[in-house]
Design a protein around this motif. Structure first.
Motif, short mmCIF file in Angstrom:
data_model
loop_
_atom_site.label_atom_id
_atom_site.label_comp_id
_atom_site.label_asym_id
_atom_site.label_seq_id
_atom_site.Cartn_x
_atom_site.Cartn_y
_atom_site.Cartn_z
N GLU A 47 0.84 -1.20 0.00
CA GLU A 47 0.00 0.00 0.00
C GLU A 47 0.88 1.24 0.00
N ARG A 49 2.69 4.40 1.06
CA ARG A 49 3.20 4.84 2.35
C ARG A 49 3.00 6.33 2.53
N ASN A 50 2.89 6.74 3.78
CA ASN A 50 2.83 8.15 4.10
C ASN A 50 3.78 8.40 5.26
N PRO A 51 4.94 8.98 5.03
CA PRO A 51 5.39 9.64 3.81
C PRO A 51 5.71 8.62 2.71
N PRO A 70 12.64 4.94 7.31
CA PRO A 70 11.50 4.24 7.92
C PRO A 70 10.21 4.91 7.45
N TYR A 71 9.13 4.16 7.45
CA TYR A 71 7.89 4.75 6.93
C TYR A 71 6.75 4.73 7.94
N CYS A 72 6.90 4.03 9.01
CA CYS A 72 5.79 4.02 9.96
C CYS A 72 6.25 3.45 11.29
N CYS A 73 5.67 3.97 12.29
CA CYS A 73 5.69 3.39 13.63
C CYS A 73 7.03 2.81 14.03
N ASP A 74 7.10 1.51 14.18
CA ASP A 74 8.30 0.84 14.67
C ASP A 74 9.12 0.20 13.57
N ILE A 75 8.96 0.64 12.34
CA ILE A 75 9.69 0.07 11.21
C ILE A 75 11.07 0.72 11.14
N SER A 77 14.73 1.87 9.47
CA SER A 77 15.27 2.21 8.15
C SER A 77 16.25 1.11 7.75
N GLY A 92 14.59 4.74 13.18
CA GLY A 92 13.36 3.97 13.19
C GLY A 92 13.42 2.85 14.21
#
Length: 120
Positions: A47, A49-51, A70-75, A77, A92
Motif C-alpha cells: 500500500e 506509504r505516508n510519507p 523508515p515509513y511508519c511506527c516501529d519500522i 530504516s 526507526g
C-alpha cells in the motif's frame, strides 16, 4: 478542433506522458544494486506509504550507500552498500534510534541524492 473532440485528446496525451515518465524511472532503477531494486519493487507492491517510500544515495565512510527511510511506527530504516551488504538501521524501530550499529550515519553522510520516490 471542436471542444468535444479536444476533451478526448487531453486525457490521451496525459496518459502518454505518464507512460513515458514511467519508462524513464524504470530505466534508472535498472542501474541500481539488486537489493535496492528489490526494496523498490516491495514498496510498489505494498500500500502507498505516508510519507512516500524513497531511496537515497549517500557517501558514508568512503562507500556509496543506499538509505531507505523508515515509513511508519516501529519500522526501522535500511542502509545497504553498493554490493548489497546490509550495514545497519540508522533510525526507526521501537526506540526511533535504529539498531545502534551506525549512530554516526546522519553526522558523517555526504553527497545525498534522491534516487527514487514513490509517486503513486
Amino acid at each position: 478542433m471542436n471542444p468535444k473532440t479536444l476533451r478526448y485528446f487531453v486525457p490521451f496525451f496525459a496518459l502518454l506522458l505518464l507512460f513515458e515518465n514511467g519508462c524513464k524511472d524504470h530505466d534508472s532503477v535498472d542501474d541500481l544494486p539488486t537489493c535496492v531494486r528489490e526494496e523498490i519493487y516491495n514498496i510498489l507492491r505494498a500500500e502507498v506509504r505516508n510519507p512516500p517510500g524513497s531511496v537515497w544515495q549517500y557517501s558514508y565512510k568512503g562507500k556509496t550507500v543506499f538509505y531507505i527511510p523508515p515509513y511508519c511506527c516501529d519500522i526501522p530504516s535500511q542502509l545497504f552498500d553498493d554490493q548489497c551488504n546490509f550495514i545497519c538501521s540508522p533510525d526507526g524501530g521501537i526506540t526511533g534510534a535504529g539498531d545502534g550499529r551506525c549512530n554516526d550515519f546522519f553526522c558523517l553522510r555526504t553527497d545525498g541524492i534522491l534516487i527514487w520516490r514513490d509517486t503513486r
